[in-house]
Scaffold this active site. Sequence first.
Site, mmCIF file in Angstrom:
data_model
loop_
_atom_site.group_PDB
_atom_site.id
_atom_site.type_symbol
_atom_site.label_atom_id
_atom_site.label_comp_id
_atom_site.label_asym_id
_atom_site.label_seq_id
_atom_site.Cartn_x
_atom_site.Cartn_y
_atom_site.Cartn_z
ATOM 1 N N TYR A 31 0.872 -1.160 0.010
ATOM 2 C CA TYR A 31 0.165 -0.100 -0.027
ATOM 3 C C TYR A 31 0.836 1.262 0.076
ATOM 4 C CZ TYR A 31 0.993 1.034 4.986
ATOM 5 O OH TYR A 31 1.353 1.385 6.211
ATOM 6 N N LYS A 145 6.572 -1.971 1.697
ATOM 7 C CA LYS A 145 5.283 -1.427 2.483
ATOM 8 C C LYS A 145 4.336 -2.303 2.229
ATOM 9 C CE LYS A 145 3.337 3.259 3.259
ATOM 10 N NZ LYS A 145 3.490 3.016 4.548
ATOM 11 N N GLU A 177 12.650 2.799 13.454
ATOM 12 C CA GLU A 177 11.771 3.497 13.082
ATOM 13 C C GLU A 177 10.452 3.923 13.974
ATOM 14 O OE1 GLU A 177 10.148 2.406 8.976
ATOM 15 O OE2 GLU A 177 10.016 0.558 9.731
ATOM 16 N N LEU A 202 11.446 1.303 6.534
ATOM 17 C CA LEU A 202 11.037 1.973 5.320
ATOM 18 C C LEU A 202 11.641 3.015 5.061
ATOM 19 C CD1 LEU A 202 8.507 1.077 3.174
ATOM 20 C CD2 LEU A 202 7.336 3.123 4.676
HETATM 21 N N1 PMP Z 1 7.913 3.979 8.500
HETATM 22 C C1 PMP Z 1 6.953 3.076 8.675
HETATM 23 C C2 PMP Z 1 6.945 1.892 9.204
HETATM 24 C C3 PMP Z 1 5.863 3.558 7.993
HETATM 25 O O1 PMP Z 1 4.444 3.188 7.998
HETATM 26 C C4 PMP Z 1 5.617 4.878 7.313
HETATM 27 C C5 PMP Z 1 4.532 5.638 6.735
HETATM 28 N N2 PMP Z 1 4.074 5.267 5.613
HETATM 29 C C6 PMP Z 1 7.082 5.751 7.285
HETATM 30 C C7 PMP Z 1 8.027 5.063 7.993
HETATM 31 C C8 PMP Z 1 7.161 6.987 6.746
HETATM 32 O O2 PMP Z 1 7.088 6.880 5.012
HETATM 33 P P1 PMP Z 1 6.430 8.223 4.311
HETATM 34 O O3 PMP Z 1 7.145 9.413 4.966
HETATM 35 O O4 PMP Z 1 7.020 7.782 3.043
HETATM 36 O O5 PMP Z 1 4.929 8.245 4.616
#
Ligand code: PMP
Length: 279
Positions: A31, A145, A177, A202
């Site tokens: 997603y 993701k 994270e 991620l």
């Molecule tokens: N880490 C995780 C586990 C996440 O779910 C997200 C949110 N998508 C992020 C980091 C941050 O990613 P982004 O800045 O692309 O939203």
Amino acid sequence: PIVFLNGTYVRAEDARISPFDRGFTFGEGVYEVCIAVNGKFVDAPAHLARLDRSLAACGIAHPPERAKLDSIMEELLRKNDVTTGLVYIQVTSGVSPRNFTIRPEGRSTLLMMAQASDFEQTSAFREGIHVQLREDIRWLHRDIKTTMLMPQVMAKRDALAQGMSDTLFYDEQGITEGASSNVFLVDAHGTLVTRPLSNRLLAGCTRERILDLAREAGLPVDERPIQRAEFATATECFVTSATYLITPVLTVDGVSIADGQVGLVTRTLQRLYCNSMND
Ligand code: PMP
């Protein structure tokens, strides 16, 4: 609400997904969440590129609408009267009998929906959040993701039960994270620190933007793991994601970062980031 499901716009209550969809039976899905501010998407190409990488990593075929995702995103905003909010995109491998290894014969399932939300007006963004630390018990492909979000759901519920708003994860090398965000701190030397990319976190689209903005602003930046002990000496901490934007972290496990106020680097990056979104 109007959603987009497998080629058509339908009212949410009329959308039908098979009980045999492998996203449902096996969690075989990926997603993206991309936000729009005043009708303009933030970092859409980066989110769609990451969707491609997630699909490839999971061996899920592209949905036939792949080339039109941009225009579907725009259309979903219009049909739902959303100017500032998020678009959610989910792709699963499709429908098959419940058997682990079967490749679905039909198309990948594509579901997209829009939701209004004013990210710059939340108390989290304006005033900051309180977080707890938990060991990162997730799998080792966190760079993909996927919709397998049970550890994140449990960690966030647990945080709420403890009177906090979110959870940051750590492994043997340091902070990985947040449960749905990347983590930054300003260390005792004034350097902006965040964990380097690997399979253990991620690659946040917002993380990348913040690193660029910080470097342009001449801030010293270091991509290295953050140690848990560093929260005691850090001067600032914040998390980033598409929906969190840059959200200040005020306390970690009940202990204040510095004086427990939102810091100058955090406020500066918030301003730079919001300016770039509103350009
Ligand atoms: N880490 C995780 C586990 C996440 O779910 C997200 C949110 N998508 C992020 C980091 C941050 O990613 P982004 O800045 O692309 O939203």
